[in-house]
Design an enzyme around this catalytic site. Structure first.
Site, mmCIF file in Angstrom:
data_model
loop_
_atom_site.group_PDB
_atom_site.id
_atom_site.type_symbol
_atom_site.label_atom_id
_atom_site.label_comp_id
_atom_site.label_asym_id
_atom_site.label_seq_id
_atom_site.Cartn_x
_atom_site.Cartn_y
_atom_site.Cartn_z
ATOM 1 C CG HIS A 80 -17.623 -38.966 9.139
ATOM 2 N ND1 HIS A 80 -16.651 -38.422 8.422
ATOM 3 C CD2 HIS A 80 -18.537 -39.593 8.060
ATOM 4 C CE1 HIS A 80 -16.733 -38.780 7.064
ATOM 5 N NE2 HIS A 80 -17.724 -39.637 6.775
ATOM 6 C CD GLU A 129 -14.130 -36.273 9.384
ATOM 7 O OE1 GLU A 129 -13.296 -36.929 8.789
ATOM 8 O OE2 GLU A 129 -15.118 -36.633 9.832
ATOM 9 C CG ASP A 184 -21.173 -33.836 9.076
ATOM 10 O OD1 ASP A 184 -21.122 -34.410 8.163
ATOM 11 O OD2 ASP A 184 -20.151 -33.334 9.799
ATOM 12 C CG ASP A 200 -18.651 -30.001 8.184
ATOM 13 O OD1 ASP A 200 -18.077 -30.635 6.945
ATOM 14 O OD2 ASP A 200 -18.980 -31.073 8.837
ATOM 15 C CG ASP A 235 -15.201 -31.449 8.787
ATOM 16 O OD1 ASP A 235 -13.999 -31.763 8.526
ATOM 17 O OD2 ASP A 235 -16.193 -32.353 8.510
ATOM 18 C CG HIS A 293 -19.678 -32.990 4.318
ATOM 19 N ND1 HIS A 293 -18.349 -32.706 4.405
ATOM 20 C CD2 HIS A 293 -19.766 -33.267 3.004
ATOM 21 C CE1 HIS A 293 -17.542 -33.307 3.450
ATOM 22 N NE2 HIS A 293 -18.511 -33.737 2.677
ATOM 23 C CG HIS A 307 -17.460 -33.320 12.301
ATOM 24 N ND1 HIS A 307 -17.906 -32.539 11.315
ATOM 25 C CD2 HIS A 307 -17.654 -32.666 13.547
ATOM 26 C CE1 HIS A 307 -18.110 -31.216 12.076
ATOM 27 N NE2 HIS A 307 -18.071 -31.427 13.209
ATOM 28 C CG ASP A 326 -14.870 -31.791 5.315
ATOM 29 O OD1 ASP A 326 -15.782 -30.779 5.749
ATOM 30 O OD2 ASP A 326 -15.411 -32.924 5.556
HETATM 31 N N1 LIG Z 1 -17.955 -34.963 8.909
HETATM 32 C C1 LIG Z 1 -17.790 -35.291 7.508
HETATM 33 N N2 LIG Z 1 -16.565 -35.316 6.859
HETATM 34 N N3 LIG Z 1 -18.935 -35.768 6.952
HETATM 35 C C2 LIG Z 1 -19.059 -36.213 5.603
HETATM 36 C C3 LIG Z 1 -20.362 -36.723 5.381
HETATM 37 C C4 LIG Z 1 -20.530 -37.285 3.959
HETATM 38 C C5 LIG Z 1 -22.035 -37.905 3.827
HETATM 39 N N4 LIG Z 1 -22.963 -36.729 3.789
HETATM 40 C C6 LIG Z 1 -22.492 -38.758 4.409
HETATM 41 O O1 LIG Z 1 -23.289 -38.780 5.038
HETATM 42 O O2 LIG Z 1 -21.772 -39.892 4.623
HETATM 43 MN MN LIG Z 2 -18.224 -32.877 9.147
HETATM 44 MN MN LIG Z 3 -16.869 -32.297 6.302
#
Ligand SMILES: NC(=[NH2+])NCCC[C@H](N)C(=O)O
Ligand SMILES: [Mn+2]
Ligand SMILES: [Mn+2]
Length: 334
Positions: free
Chosen positions: A163, A299, A150, A146, A254, A148, A121, A256
């Site tokens: 990411h 991702e 991010d 997402d 994303d 998350h 990402h 996920d």
């Molecule tokens: N794009 C993603 N899958 N991001 C996951 C981030 C996970 C976690 N919040 C981090 O800063 O590492």
């Molecule tokens: Mn993401």
């Molecule tokens: Mn994510």
């Protein structure tokens, strides 16, 4: 019986109408995984293409004109050797995204809708920066789908993985939370968090939570989806960031965001996510809004999970994309 002239007239009218309605799309792959801790998201674009992506897009509608711009290539910038705290692989992330931003500009200059296939990402830094160069920042809005947020910076990230930081690099509210990073000087933080909305959240870091409160970030987490349903959530999100429907929409999807049942071949899966049907519905509504201008799909990691996970994840990713491009679950007519 039609005369030859009448027939020629008719077919040229038809051609004109087709051209007016043509959806011009540009696909760009970013074989890049250095913003994540697990390797393999760099194989995402190849896996998607090899599973028939481009031909299947053409089958959605004869009005779709899709061009594959290939993959982004980059060369490392000469680094001044200074290490910046907690930014893993900064040189690579910066160089790759700088190159991507230029390719996005090129696609927009060709009057096509850029679709960026990640990659991790972190590539949203470059894809959105490229779009901003061609659009007044107040004239665009972003839907971030997402598990998350991010929105970490190098001082708040628990991992140092970039990411988990792309959103914070492109918004002006967080600019002062960043140190001067020469490698990212080309990336201007011009967008406002007011023009963002997140959907699908269920894994937020401590400082990200504080930012959500401090800046009044608009989001619909998985609980909101349970309570309101995906239809209300999607339309409330679109309405919030684009009340008059006159802004250009960027969707950063994303994979996920989907539940691991449908997309387990990804680096940071989190249970309790969107069903594939919710993801498809969401993107159908985005298509119907008529505002989609650019999109990331990130991702997908074909090196994770077993063969079935990989097939499921690729099929889910494609279904999400096809919905965004107008695929109709009850059949396409043109
Ligand atoms: N794009 C993603 N899958 N991001 C996951 C981030 C996970 C976690 N919040 C981090 O800063 O590492
Ligand atoms: Mn993401
Ligand atoms: Mn994510």
């Amino acid at each position: 019986m039609w005369s030859l002239n009448a027939f020629k007239n008719f077919s040229s009218k038809l051609h004109q109408i087709r051209c007016l309605n043509t959806q011009k799309i540009g696909i760009i792959g970013v074989p890049f995984d250095k913003g994540a801790s697990k390797r393999g998201a760099d194989k995402g674009p190849k896996a998607l293409r090899e599973s028939g992506l481009i031909d299947e897009i053409k089958q959605i509608s004869s009005n779709i004109d899709v061009k594959d711009y290939g993959d982004v290539h980059y060369e490392l910038m000469s680094s001044n050797g200074r290490k910046i705290h907690n930014l893993n692989e900064l040189n690579h992330v910066a160089a790759c995204n700088r190159a991507l931003a230029e390719r996005i500009e090129e696609i927009l200059n060709d009057e096509r809708m850029p679709i960026t296939l990640g990659g991790c990402h972190s590539i949203a830094i470059g894809s959105i920066s490229g779009v901003v160069r061609k659009t007044a920042p107040d004239n665009m809005c972003v839907l971030w789908i997402d598990a998350h947020l991010d929105l970490n910076t190098n001082t708040t990230s628990p991992t140092g993985n970039m990411h988990g930081m792309p959103a914070s690099l492109i918004v002006k509210e967080l600019r002062s939370n960043w140190p001067f990073v020469p490698e990212l000087e080309w990336c201007k933080a011009e967008l406002s968090l007011k023009n963002f909305c997140w959907i699908g959240l269920r894994s937020i870091d401590y400082y990200e939570r504080l930012s959500m409160e401090k800046y009044g970030i608009k989001y619909f987490d998985m609980r909101d989806i349970d309570k309101m349903g995906i239809d209300k959530v999607t339309n409330a999100a679109i309405k919030h960031i684009n009340p008059n429907g006159d802004k250009k929409l960027h969707v950063s999807f994303d994979i996920d965001a989907l539940d691991p049942l449908f997309a387990n071949a990804t680096g940071t899966p989190v249970g309790g996510g969107l069903t594939l049907r919710e993801g498809i519905f969401l993107m159908e509504e985005v298509y119907k809004s008529g505002t989609l201008r650019s999109m990331d799909l990130v991702e997908v990691n074909p090196q994770l999970g077993d063969a079935r996970d990989v097939t499921n994840t690729i099929n889910s990713a494609k279904a999400i994309l096809y919905a965004a491009l107008g695929n109709n679950r009850s059949g396409n007519t043109s």
